[in-house]
Design an enzyme around this catalytic site. Sequence first.
Site, PDB file in Angstrom:
ATOM      1  N   SER A 102      74.161  54.501  54.241  1.00 28.75           N
ATOM      2  CA  SER A 102      75.128  54.164  52.584  1.00 28.75           C
ATOM      3  C   SER A 102      76.061  52.778  53.658  1.00 28.75           C
ATOM      4  O   SER A 102      75.922  53.133  55.142  1.00 28.75           O
ATOM      5  CB  SER A 102      75.637  54.622  52.344  1.00 28.75           C
ATOM      6  OG  SER A 102      76.572  55.183  52.713  1.00 28.75           O
TER       7      SER A 102
ATOM      8  N   HIS B 111      68.117  69.396  89.350  1.00 24.93           N
ATOM      9  CA  HIS B 111      69.285  68.793  89.607  1.00 24.93           C
ATOM     10  C   HIS B 111      69.889  68.436  90.641  1.00 24.93           C
ATOM     11  O   HIS B 111      69.904  69.050  91.127  1.00 24.93           O
ATOM     12  CB  HIS B 111      70.348  69.611  88.497  1.00 24.93           C
ATOM     13  CG  HIS B 111      71.749  69.379  88.262  1.00 24.93           C
ATOM     14  ND1 HIS B 111      72.033  67.622  88.173  1.00 24.93           N
ATOM     15  CD2 HIS B 111      73.025  69.151  88.416  1.00 24.93           C
ATOM     16  CE1 HIS B 111      73.158  66.976  87.793  1.00 24.93           C
ATOM     17  NE2 HIS B 111      74.229  68.570  87.891  1.00 24.93           N
TER      18      HIS B 111
ATOM     19  N   SER C 144      66.246  78.156  81.670  1.00 28.31           N
ATOM     20  CA  SER C 144      66.405  77.709  80.908  1.00 28.31           C
ATOM     21  C   SER C 144      65.155  76.823  81.240  1.00 28.31           C
ATOM     22  O   SER C 144      63.889  76.028  80.503  1.00 28.31           O
ATOM     23  CB  SER C 144      67.243  77.071  79.713  1.00 28.31           C
ATOM     24  OG  SER C 144      67.255  75.684  79.179  1.00 28.31           O
TER      25      SER C 144
END
Length: 338
Positions: A251, A107, A26
């Site tokens: 809502s 990383h 990836s």
Amino acid sequence: MQVHYDRDADLSRLRSHKIAILGFGSQGHAHALNLRDSGMDVCVGLRKDSPSWEKAAKQGLPVFETAEATRRADIVMMLVPDEMGSEIYAAEVAPQLTPGKYLAFGHGFNIHFKFIKPAAGVNVFMIAPKGPGHLVRSEYVKGRGVPCLLAVEQDPAGDTKQIGLAYGSAIGGGRAAIIETSFREETETDLFGEQSVLCGGLTELIRAGFETLVAAGYAPEMAYFECVHEVKLIVDLIYEGGIANMRYSISNTAEYGDMTRGKRVVGPASRQAMKELLADIQSGKFANEWIAEYRAGLPRFRALRKEAEQHPLEEVGRKLRSFMPWLASDRLVDKAKN
């Protein structure tokens, strides 16, 4: 916090170097293609029998075995899986890392937990995009970018920060933001986020909601829509403008339920569990457990993966997604290419 953009990066620093991307998953495919499209001299390093070899070659990228790619390069970016990193480094990378070269990571795992210990004469930096590689590539192609984290661990050359900044800009990070951090901070926050919220926490929350509705007699399809499908709709609103933006859009009923019931689901027990997860990460307990699992042949990992794949939620999801063919168009992940 130091934040940098394209205007702060000097890409000419990078163009004078040869870059090797080790791995073509990836992140690997995104870095390699973005660097190439930014005019850099880049090759890919893989094992000879890697299924990714043909994928990289079809993209027009030079591909060499890992040791040879490392030998040819001045800047070596390791984008192999964390659990494989120390073995690949010891066998194929370290012997080719002469003093003055740059060793980079996407990383901080292996450097922070000291599974990889570069020689003192090697420059070490990290460029960590804050998004999956497929997004790093798709955003770059659209003329945008994914924010990146920049850290420097070793700097005998005195210009490692500038090299890292240019690298981050070349993969698109400077179009958004390149933020300075440390290997420790990136690693520990990244692992915590994955385990407690983004992956571990979210997937278990989804499965628990799905299972609760199905056990109460509701149709699995209804449970899937409410507890899985609509997660993206809510996350997109949060991504766009934060939790307040999401609450503005939903809502009043949903917002009231959110604010009065959410803490009953993620309450004191969940928060205590998060603290314990963080402690395991900080102490190195998780890292050592994961590497031990890998070196034992991944028995628990494979069993857990198989169990997850057989969850009823997955079958219901496949059926419902077949009713929405547009989901298959313009996919970020195409396993035939990356």
